[in-house]
Design an enzyme around this catalytic site. Structure first.
Site, PDB file in Angstrom:
ATOM      1  N   GLU A 201       0.817  -1.219   0.000  1.00  0.00           N
ATOM      2  CA  GLU A 201       0.000   0.000   0.000  1.00  0.00           C
ATOM      3  C   GLU A 201       0.851   1.270   0.000  1.00  0.00           C
ATOM      4  OE1 GLU A 201      -2.991  -0.021   3.048  1.00  0.00           O
ATOM      5  OE2 GLU A 201      -3.970  -1.782   2.225  1.00  0.00           O
ATOM      6  N   GLU A 386      -5.108  -8.640   1.290  1.00  0.00           N
ATOM      7  CA  GLU A 386      -5.719  -8.202   2.552  1.00  0.00           C
ATOM      8  C   GLU A 386      -7.189  -7.912   2.312  1.00  0.00           C
ATOM      9  OE1 GLU A 386      -4.076  -4.831   4.722  1.00  0.00           O
ATOM     10  OE2 GLU A 386      -2.045  -5.522   4.284  1.00  0.00           O
TER      11      GLU A 386
HETATM   12  C1  FCB Z   1      -4.173  -1.945   5.672  1.00  0.00           C
HETATM   13  C2  FCB Z   1      -2.729  -2.132   6.091  1.00  0.00           C
HETATM   14  C3  FCB Z   1      -2.560  -3.093   7.241  1.00  0.00           C
HETATM   15  C4  FCB Z   1      -3.636  -2.878   8.291  1.00  0.00           C
HETATM   16  C5  FCB Z   1      -4.992  -2.986   7.641  1.00  0.00           C
HETATM   17  C6  FCB Z   1      -6.141  -2.912   8.617  1.00  0.00           C
HETATM   18  O1  FCB Z   1      -4.336  -0.711   5.077  1.00  0.00           O
HETATM   19  O2  FCB Z   1      -1.962  -2.605   5.013  1.00  0.00           O
HETATM   20  O3  FCB Z   1      -1.279  -2.948   7.778  1.00  0.00           O
HETATM   21  O4  FCB Z   1      -3.473  -1.652   8.903  1.00  0.00           O
HETATM   22  O5  FCB Z   1      -5.112  -1.950   6.704  1.00  0.00           O
END
Ligand code: FCB
Length: 481
Positions: A201, A386
């Site tokens: 990210e 994620e």
């Molecule tokens: C994402 C991040 C991770 C965590 C999640 C909830 O943006 O990559 O580290 O903070 O959100």
């Protein structure tokens, strides 16, 4: 951050000063079918969980680790919502074997973790700290013994402070330092560690860390948007090249926070669309385009002036083995003529489902992102690296009977399966996260784990979602409700 009226997961931009935007207008939300024909995932689909070093490891002074930008940031007064630090977190540096047991106990195929750059190279470059490297060698070995595929992220926001002191991502040299670090990992761990994710990210790190000042390194300078974006993209390209030179058998990808940028509704929706298009270019396209097309979107032109050299875009554009997609929620955006960028946070439509942090729950946003990758970016191989939900009511004891999390995961997986049926090559899905951890600026107030942790004793207790995910990983069959 949640307290400042703008939440990361419900991102709406703010003072993204240097970016101008054109009148192109972003494509409207495509109409996507969220209902899969079959609820059976393929046999070889990988089920995993994702974590990050600074959010879990603790032991910040162990075995010669150097400080990162987050070590410095978390100590500054007022930066972290509950005033906590990540000194212990989930204690995974010492308890990694318990993590591996939990992952194996759920029958998962894969584990995504991040390597702390400053454990391996304490000041960012120079001599290798063997003790730090050994930790990751032990973790990788423990995973392999149980048949779990390790995926290591090289940079999950924790730049060594030694490099920040020299200018961090604002200076071009940091891109080369990332490549050197990548080469060390490829050479020293690549015999066993075959799957590498370069960046996590980068949009969040750029905007929240350098423009809005809400994350480490805590800078609030709109002029940093262009250089930081470009140096991360350049570093990513150089790191991919370095890894390919180190070994020919690695599977290399990178992870992006892809968020559909939607205009706030109401009478000004047409104008708000200008702002949502501007944010889309900064947030999504400024990362997708250099990697997959070798270009930057128009809205970045002014910000990038003087930073992109001849040949750079041939470096940012690299073949990848997979693109990692992180998805939590769409962003709503409105036009604000008083903001230097004209971009401000908007509101989701009335009645939209949200959690206590204002994060919207909307699987159609994930479907939209996946459709776009199919339609506009050559349909690259994907992993969902994620996706997950925090406890909806904020601080308080962890909720063990977390039906809301099961529903969140189930509904988003429905969108994943539907996208696969529409032709998206998605090879796996990583739930964020294994154990409730230290959630950056929100400290311990926000919990995303499938497993709870008693912070006093360190004892881990699986939640209902852990058993649910285990059953899913075993059968590959997504329950209907
Ligand atoms: C994402 C991040 C991770 C965590 C999640 C909830 O943006 O990559 O580290 O903070 O959100």
């Amino acid at each position: 951050m949640g307290d400042h009226g703008m939440s990361r997961r419900a991102l709406g931009g703010g003072v993204l000063g240097a970016a101008a935007f054109g009148l192109a207008g972003c494509q409207g939300a495509p109409s996507v079918d969220l209902t899969p024909r079959s609820r059976q995932f393929p046999q070889d689909f990988q089920w995993g969980v994702a974590t990050a070093a600074f959010q879990t490891e603790g032991s910040l002074a162990a075995d010669g680790r150097g400080p990162s930008v987050w070590d410095v940031f978390e100590r500054q007064p007022g930066r972290i919502k509950d005033g906590s630090d990540a000194g212990t977190a989930t204690d995974s540096y010492r308890r990694y074997a318990e993590d591996v047991d939990l992952i194996a106990g759920a029958g998962l195929d894969a584990f995504r973790f991040s390597i702390a750059w400053s454990r391996v190279l304490p000041s960012g470059g120079g001599a290798i700290n063997q003790a730090g490297l050994d930790h990751y060698a032990r973790l990788v070995d423990a995973l392999l013994v149980k048949g779990i595929a390790p995926y290591a992220t090289l940079f999950h926001w924790d730049l060594p402070q030694g490099l920040q002191d020299k200018g961090g991502w604002a200076v071009r040299d940091t891109a080369s330092r990332l490549a050197d670090y990548a080469a060390v990992i490829g050479e020293r761990l690549g015999d066993r560690l075959k799957r590498i994710i370069i960046l996590n990210e980068a949009a969040v790190h750029t905007v929240f860390g350098h423009v809005l000042g809400e994350h480490a390194p805590g800078l609030k300078d709109a002029d940093l948007l262009g250089p930081v974006t470009h140096h991360l993209n350049l570093g990513q390209g150089l790191a991919i090249q370095a890894l390919r030179a180190a070994r020919g058998d690695l599977s290399i990808g990178t992870t992006m926070a892809l968020q559909p940028c939607r205009p706030d509704g109401g009478p000004l929706a047409v104008w708000n669309r200008l702002a949502s298009d501007g944010l889309d270019q900064i947030w999504n396209r400024a990362w997708l385009d250099p990697l997959l097309r070798g270009t930057y979107p128009d809205a970045m032109a002014d910000a990038l002036k003087g930073h992109v050299r001849d040949g750079d875009l041939a470096i940012t554009r690299q073949p990848i083995d997979f693109l990692g997609v992180n998805y939590y929620a769409p962003a709503y955006v409105r036009l604000d003529l008083k903001a230097p960028s004209r971009i401000a946070q908007g509101e989701p439509p009335r009645g939209a489902e949200r959690d206590a942090f204002g994060r919207q729950i909307d699987p159609s946003g994930l479907a939209e992102v996946l459709t776009r990758l199919r339609r506009d970016y050559g349909n690259p191989p994907l992993l969902i690296t994620e996706n997950g939900a925090s406890d909806p009511f904020g601080p308080g004891p962890a909720i063990l009977d977390d039906a809301f999390r099961i529903q969140y995961l189930r509904r988003h997986l429905q969108a994943v399966k539907a996208a696969m049926e529409a032709g998206s090559p998605i090879g796996g899905y990583f739930a964020w996260t294994l154990v409730d951890n230290w959630e950056w600026d929100l400290g311990y107030t926000s919990r995303f784990g499938l497993v709870a942790q008693d912070r006093a004793t360190g004892t881990r207790t699986p939640k209902a979602s852990y058993a649910w995910f285990k059953a899913l990983a075993r059968t590959g069959l997504l329950p209907e409700r």
